[in-house]
Design an enzyme around this catalytic site. Structure first.
Site, PDB file in Angstrom:
ATOM      1  N   ASP A  67     -47.982  98.910  65.114  1.00  0.00           N
ATOM      2  CA  ASP A  67     -49.404  98.744  65.214  1.00  0.00           C
ATOM      3  C   ASP A  67     -49.918  97.260  65.095  1.00  0.00           C
ATOM      4  O   ASP A  67     -49.087  96.499  64.736  1.00  0.00           O
ATOM      5  CB  ASP A  67     -49.998  99.821  64.129  1.00  0.00           C
ATOM      6  CG  ASP A  67     -49.248  99.562  62.978  1.00  0.00           C
ATOM      7  OD1 ASP A  67     -48.746  98.724  62.630  1.00  0.00           O
ATOM      8  OD2 ASP A  67     -49.518 100.666  62.265  1.00  0.00           O
ATOM      9  N   HIS A 138     -49.708 108.893  56.587  1.00  0.00           N
ATOM     10  CA  HIS A 138     -49.678 108.506  57.815  1.00  0.00           C
ATOM     11  C   HIS A 138     -48.485 107.516  58.112  1.00  0.00           C
ATOM     12  O   HIS A 138     -47.924 107.272  57.421  1.00  0.00           O
ATOM     13  CB  HIS A 138     -51.022 107.476  58.121  1.00  0.00           C
ATOM     14  CG  HIS A 138     -51.015 106.409  57.441  1.00  0.00           C
ATOM     15  ND1 HIS A 138     -52.176 105.450  57.132  1.00  0.00           N
ATOM     16  CD2 HIS A 138     -49.886 105.348  57.071  1.00  0.00           C
ATOM     17  CE1 HIS A 138     -52.016 104.295  56.546  1.00  0.00           C
ATOM     18  NE2 HIS A 138     -50.601 104.292  56.593  1.00  0.00           N
TER      19      HIS A 138
END
Ligand code: PGA
Length: 235
Positions: A67, A138
């Site tokens: 990410d 997450h």
């Protein structure tokens, strides 16, 4: 899942680096999926040490990071590109052309996301994906939700994640509220997965391992993957 409990973050880093090193030794041109945050730092230091001792060669390795914060330039010291360069890439013999991090400044985000997944497929897929885990479950920035997204996409960060990340910034206002993240599908397509959790993550990791499979704990989806190793500090 292969579960390894360790006593502290040093042991965690040693074992995690050992698994990554094993992958690089087995397939010199392997594709690694990499993670940022505080947990992988010691693992990366161990890999650097092995490289300096002449045990590892990264010249043919390709990497794809999970990410990147949306809106940050690669040169921004808070960007994940910068983190990877500072904490790993500048200290090993990786070819920077083989290094990939989503572009946080992409003009066309949708296009960037499609291309990112396509690049991974063209590289032959990820052999080993390293993951941390958020306190809310997450992985990457796939936040708890009613529905999860398959591919790489732009994600709005939850308050819990923003609060957890403020430690890396001067104040709350500076923490980006959006990120580009591999999707759950991108992660699940990896041939093998290594999830690491340092002190304070035992509770969420145990929920991920033995709780229900639910998008409210995105990491619980890993129960469906055939080759996952979890190393965590059991305290
Ligand atoms: P941390 O972050 O390693 O900084 O705890 C992990 C994550 O949020 O994925």
């Amino acid at each position: 899942m292969n579960i390894i409990k360790v006593k502290d973050k040093q042991e965690l880093a040693k074992k995690a680096a050992g698994i990554i090193a094993g992958q690089v030794l087995k397939k010199t041109d392997c594709v690694l999926g990499l993670a940022t945050g505080s947990t992988p730092l010691d693992t990366y230091n161990n890999l650097i040490q092995m490289y300096q001792e002449g045990l590892l060669d990264f010249s043919k390795v390709k990497t794809y990071n999970l990410d990147e914060y949306y809106g940050l330039e690669r040169t921004d010291s808070q960007s994940y590109y910068y983190y990877m360069k500072e904490n790993l890439f500048k200290s090993i013999n990786i070819d920077m052309d083989n290094v990939h991090v989503p572009d946080g400044k992409a003009q066309n985000v949708e296009q960037e996301c499609i291309q990112y997944d396509e690049m991974i497929r063209q590289a032959g897929g990820i052999d080993l994906q390293l993951l941390g885990i958020g306190h809310n479950g997450h992985i990457g920035f796939n936040e708890p939700a009613d529905e999860l997204v398959y591919g790489t996409h732009k994600e709005t960060l939850t308050e819990s994640t923003i609060n957890a990340n403020v430690r890396f910034f001067n104040n709350l206002e500076e923490v980006p509220t959006e990120a580009i993240s591999m999707g759950i599908g991108t992660i699940m397509e990896s041939r093998s997965i290594l999830l690491i959790g340092a002190e304070g993550k035992a509770e969420i990791i145990e929920k991920m391992i033995s709780g229900p499979i639910t998008p409210q704990v995105p990491a619980s989806l890993l129960q469906l993957h055939p080759d996952v190793t979890v190393i965590y500090v059991a305290s």
